[in-house]
Design a protein around this motif. Structure first.
Motif, short mmCIF file in Angstrom:
data_model
loop_
_atom_site.label_atom_id
_atom_site.label_comp_id
_atom_site.label_asym_id
_atom_site.label_seq_id
_atom_site.Cartn_x
_atom_site.Cartn_y
_atom_site.Cartn_z
N ARG A 10 1.00 -1.33 0.00
CA ARG A 10 -0.01 0.10 -0.06
C ARG A 10 0.86 1.24 0.05
O ARG A 10 0.44 2.19 -0.60
CB ARG A 10 -0.84 0.14 1.05
N GLY A 11 1.81 1.03 0.73
CA GLY A 11 2.90 2.43 0.84
C GLY A 11 3.51 2.45 -0.38
O GLY A 11 3.74 3.80 -0.96
N THR A 12 3.90 1.52 -1.19
CA THR A 12 4.59 1.52 -2.64
C THR A 12 3.88 2.21 -3.55
O THR A 12 4.08 3.03 -4.26
CB THR A 12 5.09 0.23 -2.86
N PHE A 13 2.48 1.68 -3.55
CA PHE A 13 1.70 2.21 -4.42
C PHE A 13 1.26 3.73 -4.31
O PHE A 13 1.20 4.38 -5.18
CB PHE A 13 0.47 1.36 -4.31
N GLY A 14 1.08 3.92 -2.91
CA GLY A 14 0.75 5.30 -2.59
C GLY A 14 1.79 6.39 -3.23
O GLY A 14 1.55 7.38 -3.91
N SER A 199 -8.33 -1.93 -5.79
CA SER A 199 -7.54 -0.50 -5.82
C SER A 199 -7.69 0.01 -4.35
O SER A 199 -6.67 0.46 -3.74
CB SER A 199 -8.09 0.30 -6.77
N ARG A 200 -8.78 0.07 -3.92
CA ARG A 200 -8.98 0.35 -2.29
C ARG A 200 -7.94 -0.46 -1.46
O ARG A 200 -7.41 0.06 -0.51
CB ARG A 200 -10.38 0.46 -2.02
N MET A 201 -8.05 -1.81 -1.67
CA MET A 201 -7.19 -2.78 -0.58
C MET A 201 -5.98 -2.27 -0.83
O MET A 201 -4.86 -2.48 0.23
CB MET A 201 -7.56 -4.07 -1.00
N LEU A 202 -5.44 -2.05 -2.11
CA LEU A 202 -3.86 -1.77 -2.17
C LEU A 202 -3.44 -0.40 -2.44
O LEU A 202 -2.42 0.05 -2.72
CB LEU A 202 -3.38 -2.76 -3.16
N VAL A 204 -4.08 1.72 -4.51
CA VAL A 204 -4.02 2.02 -5.97
C VAL A 204 -4.48 3.52 -6.37
O VAL A 204 -5.85 3.47 -6.25
CB VAL A 204 -4.17 1.08 -6.93
N GLY A 205 -3.89 4.54 -6.91
CA GLY A 205 -4.42 5.90 -6.84
C GLY A 205 -5.22 5.96 -8.45
O GLY A 205 -5.41 4.99 -9.14
N SER A 206 -5.98 7.02 -8.41
CA SER A 206 -6.81 7.18 -9.58
C SER A 206 -6.13 7.21 -10.71
O SER A 206 -6.69 6.68 -11.68
CB SER A 206 -7.76 8.44 -9.39
N ARG A 207 -4.96 7.73 -11.12
CA ARG A 207 -4.34 7.85 -12.38
C ARG A 207 -3.65 6.29 -12.49
O ARG A 207 -3.74 5.92 -13.70
CB ARG A 207 -3.13 8.98 -12.10
N SER A 208 -3.29 5.58 -11.57
CA SER A 208 -2.92 4.37 -11.74
C SER A 208 -4.15 3.29 -12.13
O SER A 208 -4.06 2.61 -13.00
CB SER A 208 -2.28 3.81 -10.48
N GLN A 209 -5.28 3.65 -11.67
CA GLN A 209 -6.40 3.09 -12.18
C GLN A 209 -6.87 3.05 -13.51
O GLN A 209 -7.17 2.16 -14.04
CB GLN A 209 -7.54 3.44 -11.01
N VAL A 210 -6.33 4.28 -14.08
CA VAL A 210 -6.85 4.71 -15.39
C VAL A 210 -5.91 3.67 -16.14
O VAL A 210 -6.39 3.08 -17.48
CB VAL A 210 -6.65 6.06 -15.69
#
Length: 302
Positions: A10-14, A199-202, A204-210
């Motif tokens: 989670r920290g890495t993805f953030g 995405s919520r669990m890990l 993953v931000g909105s731009r990465s979700q795109v």
């Protein structure tokens, strides 16, 4: 996933969301598609496999080539003395395999059906450590070329989503899979919702979700928002039975309601108190699933 490992991810993805969102999105997508290693099986899962060992010897086993590798298909003949009722395809869910579908398979064989049970890529006796909706639908296509057309397709959990997408022909360059009926048990109906939960669990931000959504469109040929069960079943008016437990903690009951909005050809049966996995072994659920395919259910559920 271990709590410490989850915190690290989670920290890495953030952090990565602000540095390289497209790269982060692709990494999140690959993590989403990664299947569990056999060594990660729980003791309960191993016991279930051991209990099904004799049952699995009753099948003929076929290793079939797909576009991305090979999958194992298990062919169970009808019980001796039973008149042939046709062939059904059974598709298990994520972190599952043919052995866990034993109760359903036995019931359909008892009814006179030949049962073809597919081990999805990265599961059971099939190869790989990666599973996408595209590779799963392609595996169902291959099973159909060898053993179809099917009187019905029965899918549990992710396998239900695979069945719905396969008959709807929702994947580019993969023709619709021929079947007479569908039975969807505890099945997710919205890929966008699944991606949002992941995405919520890990974190993953909105731009990465795109970027994740772009990856889906590139390999599947359709935008992510089109992968919903109401859209797929509305375009494929097969008689469909959706079975779901209101208390399912893995796949929300909202997914069943979305399927039910596809039209009058979809019937919804609530299996109260059976959760996500116990539902597969419940006598009433199994009888209803078999009866629907055999045409024995009351008119209100036909």
């Amino acid at each position: 996933m271990a709590s410490f490992g989850l915190k690290v991810i989670r920290g890495t993805f953030g952090v990565a969301e602000h540095v390289a969102p497209r790269l982060t999105g692709r990494a999140a997508f690959e993590l989403f598609c990664r299947t569990p290693h056999e060594k990660s099986l729980s003791q309960g899962e191993r016991r279930a496999i051991d209990r099904a060992a004799d049952f699995m010897t009753e099948a003929r086993h076929h290793r079939l080539k797909t576009r991305t590798g090979c999958v194992m298909v298990h062919e169970f003949r009808p019980e001796p003395g039973r008149a042939s009722a046709g062939t059904v395809l059974v598709i298990h869910g994520w972190r599952s395999r043919t052995e866990y579908m034993r109760t359903l398979i036995k019931a359909y064989r008892h009814e006179g059906y030949k049962v073809v049970s597919l081990d999805l890529p990265g599961h059971g006796q099939s190869q790989g450590r990666r599973l996408t909706l595209v590779s799963a639908v392609d595996a169902a296509r291959v099973a159909g070329e060898w053993f179809g057309p099917f009187a019905a397709i029965i899918g549990h959990s992710f396998g239900g989503a695979v069945a719905a997408n396969a008959v709807a022909g929702s994947i580019r360059n993969i023709p619709p899979l021929a079947a007479g009926r569908l039975v969807l048990i505890a099945a997710p109906s919205s890929l966008p919702a699944i991606f949002a939960d992941f995405s919520r669990m890990l974190n993953v931000g909105s731009r990465s979700q795109v970027a994740m959504a772009d990856r889906v469109e590139r390999i599947a040929g359709r935008p992510l928002h089109e992968f919903t069960g109401d859209r797929q079943l509305a375009s494929t008016p097969l008689p469909t039975l959706v079975i779901h437990a209101p208390d399912d903690r893995e796949v929300s009951a909202d997914h069943a309601r979305l399927y039910a909005r596809a039209g009058n050809h979809v019937r919804l049966y609530w299996a109260d108190g059976l959760g996500h996995r116990r539902i597969l072994a419940d006598k009433g659920v199994v009888e209803r699933a078999v009866g629907f395919v055999a045409g024995r259910l009351e008119p209100s559920l036909q």
